[in-house]
Design a protein around this motif. Structure first.
Motif, short mmCIF file in Angstrom:
data_model
loop_
_atom_site.label_atom_id
_atom_site.label_comp_id
_atom_site.label_asym_id
_atom_site.label_seq_id
_atom_site.Cartn_x
_atom_site.Cartn_y
_atom_site.Cartn_z
N GLU A 128 -11.08 3.80 -5.67
CA GLU A 128 -9.63 3.84 -5.54
C GLU A 128 -9.19 3.86 -4.09
O GLU A 128 -8.08 3.45 -3.78
CB GLU A 128 -9.07 5.05 -6.27
N ASN A 129 -10.05 4.36 -3.19
CA ASN A 129 -9.70 4.31 -1.77
C ASN A 129 -10.94 4.14 -0.92
O ASN A 129 -12.03 4.55 -1.30
CB ASN A 129 -8.86 5.52 -1.33
N ILE A 130 -10.73 3.48 0.22
CA ILE A 130 -11.80 3.16 1.16
C ILE A 130 -11.26 3.42 2.56
O ILE A 130 -10.12 3.10 2.85
CB ILE A 130 -12.21 1.67 1.05
N SER A 131 -12.10 3.97 3.42
CA SER A 131 -11.75 4.13 4.83
C SER A 131 -12.71 3.30 5.67
O SER A 131 -13.92 3.35 5.45
CB SER A 131 -11.87 5.59 5.26
N VAL A 132 -12.16 2.53 6.59
CA VAL A 132 -12.96 1.77 7.55
C VAL A 132 -12.61 2.34 8.91
O VAL A 132 -11.46 2.24 9.36
CB VAL A 132 -12.63 0.26 7.49
N ASN A 133 -13.59 2.98 9.56
CA ASN A 133 -13.33 3.73 10.78
C ASN A 133 -13.88 3.06 12.03
O ASN A 133 -15.01 2.57 12.02
CB ASN A 133 -13.94 5.13 10.66
N TYR A 134 -13.07 3.06 13.07
CA TYR A 134 -13.43 2.59 14.39
C TYR A 134 -13.11 3.72 15.37
O TYR A 134 -12.38 4.65 15.01
CB TYR A 134 -12.61 1.34 14.76
N PRO A 135 -13.62 3.66 16.61
CA PRO A 135 -13.35 4.77 17.55
C PRO A 135 -11.86 5.04 17.79
O PRO A 135 -11.46 6.19 17.93
CB PRO A 135 -14.04 4.32 18.83
N GLU A 136 -11.03 4.01 17.85
CA GLU A 136 -9.62 4.18 18.19
C GLU A 136 -8.67 4.16 17.00
O GLU A 136 -7.54 4.61 17.10
CB GLU A 136 -9.18 3.10 19.19
N HIS A 137 -9.10 3.57 15.87
CA HIS A 137 -8.23 3.47 14.71
C HIS A 137 -9.05 3.39 13.43
O HIS A 137 -10.27 3.23 13.48
CB HIS A 137 -7.29 2.24 14.82
N SER A 138 -8.36 3.52 12.32
CA SER A 138 -9.02 3.37 11.02
C SER A 138 -8.07 2.64 10.07
O SER A 138 -6.86 2.61 10.28
CB SER A 138 -9.41 4.73 10.43
N TYR A 139 -8.67 2.02 9.06
CA TYR A 139 -7.91 1.39 8.00
C TYR A 139 -8.13 2.21 6.74
O TYR A 139 -9.27 2.47 6.36
CB TYR A 139 -8.38 -0.04 7.75
N ILE A 140 -7.06 2.65 6.12
CA ILE A 140 -7.12 3.38 4.87
C ILE A 140 -6.65 2.41 3.79
O ILE A 140 -5.53 1.91 3.85
CB ILE A 140 -6.21 4.64 4.88
N ILE A 141 -7.52 2.14 2.83
CA ILE A 141 -7.24 1.16 1.79
C ILE A 141 -7.17 1.87 0.45
O ILE A 141 -8.10 2.59 0.07
CB ILE A 141 -8.35 0.09 1.75
N VAL A 142 -6.07 1.69 -0.26
CA VAL A 142 -5.87 2.31 -1.56
C VAL A 142 -5.47 1.24 -2.56
O VAL A 142 -4.57 0.44 -2.29
CB VAL A 142 -4.77 3.40 -1.49
N THR A 143 -6.15 1.19 -3.70
CA THR A 143 -5.77 0.25 -4.75
C THR A 143 -4.97 1.00 -5.81
O THR A 143 -5.33 2.11 -6.20
CB THR A 143 -7.00 -0.40 -5.40
N SER A 144 -3.88 0.38 -6.24
CA SER A 144 -3.02 1.00 -7.24
C SER A 144 -2.13 -0.07 -7.87
O SER A 144 -1.56 -0.89 -7.15
CB SER A 144 -2.16 2.08 -6.60
N ASN A 145 -2.02 -0.05 -9.18
CA ASN A 145 -1.13 -0.97 -9.90
C ASN A 145 -1.34 -2.43 -9.49
O ASN A 145 -0.38 -3.16 -9.24
CB ASN A 145 0.34 -0.58 -9.70
N GLN A 146 -2.59 -2.85 -9.42
CA GLN A 146 -2.94 -4.23 -9.08
C GLN A 146 -2.43 -4.64 -7.70
O GLN A 146 -2.18 -5.81 -7.43
CB GLN A 146 -2.44 -5.21 -10.15
N LYS A 147 -2.26 -3.66 -6.81
CA LYS A 147 -1.88 -3.92 -5.42
C LYS A 147 -2.86 -3.19 -4.52
O LYS A 147 -3.45 -2.17 -4.90
CB LYS A 147 -0.46 -3.43 -5.12
N ILE A 148 -3.01 -3.71 -3.32
CA ILE A 148 -3.88 -3.09 -2.32
C ILE A 148 -3.00 -2.66 -1.16
O ILE A 148 -2.35 -3.50 -0.53
CB ILE A 148 -4.96 -4.09 -1.86
#
Length: 86
Positions: A55-75
């Motif tokens: 349901e959620n994924i984090s992609v981490n870098y030293p300066e920023h991160s991407y938080i990815i959440v799937t819900s209701n057929q949307k990302i």
């Protein structure tokens, strides 16, 4: 959902499961390259069945991160500044 209220907000994307950008803002405004890359991450993690196991994924870098959440057929993707957190 108001993405701008997220601590360290830098940008956001809302995608359909086929990768079409529905909404975007900040650093990720209409960023099709990042959308395609992160869609591949989600597709790999979920084996194409969005929201089934992951349901959620984090992609981490030293300066920023991407938080990815799937819900209701949307990302929903939020880019956050992490330089001040760690």
């Amino acid at each position: 959902m108001s993405f701008e209220k997220v601590d360290g907000y830098l940008g956001h994307l809302v995608l359909k499961t086929d990768g079409t950008i529905l909404a975007s803002g900040g650093d990720l405004e209409n960023d099709e390259r990042i959308a395609a890359s992160l869609l591949k991450v989600v597709s790999s993690a979920t084996k194409g069945d969005f929201g089934s196991e992951v349901e959620n994924i984090s992609v981490n870098y030293p300066e920023h991160s991407y938080i990815i959440v799937t819900s209701n057929q949307k990302i929903n993707i939020t880019k956050r500044n992490t330089a001040d957190i760690y």
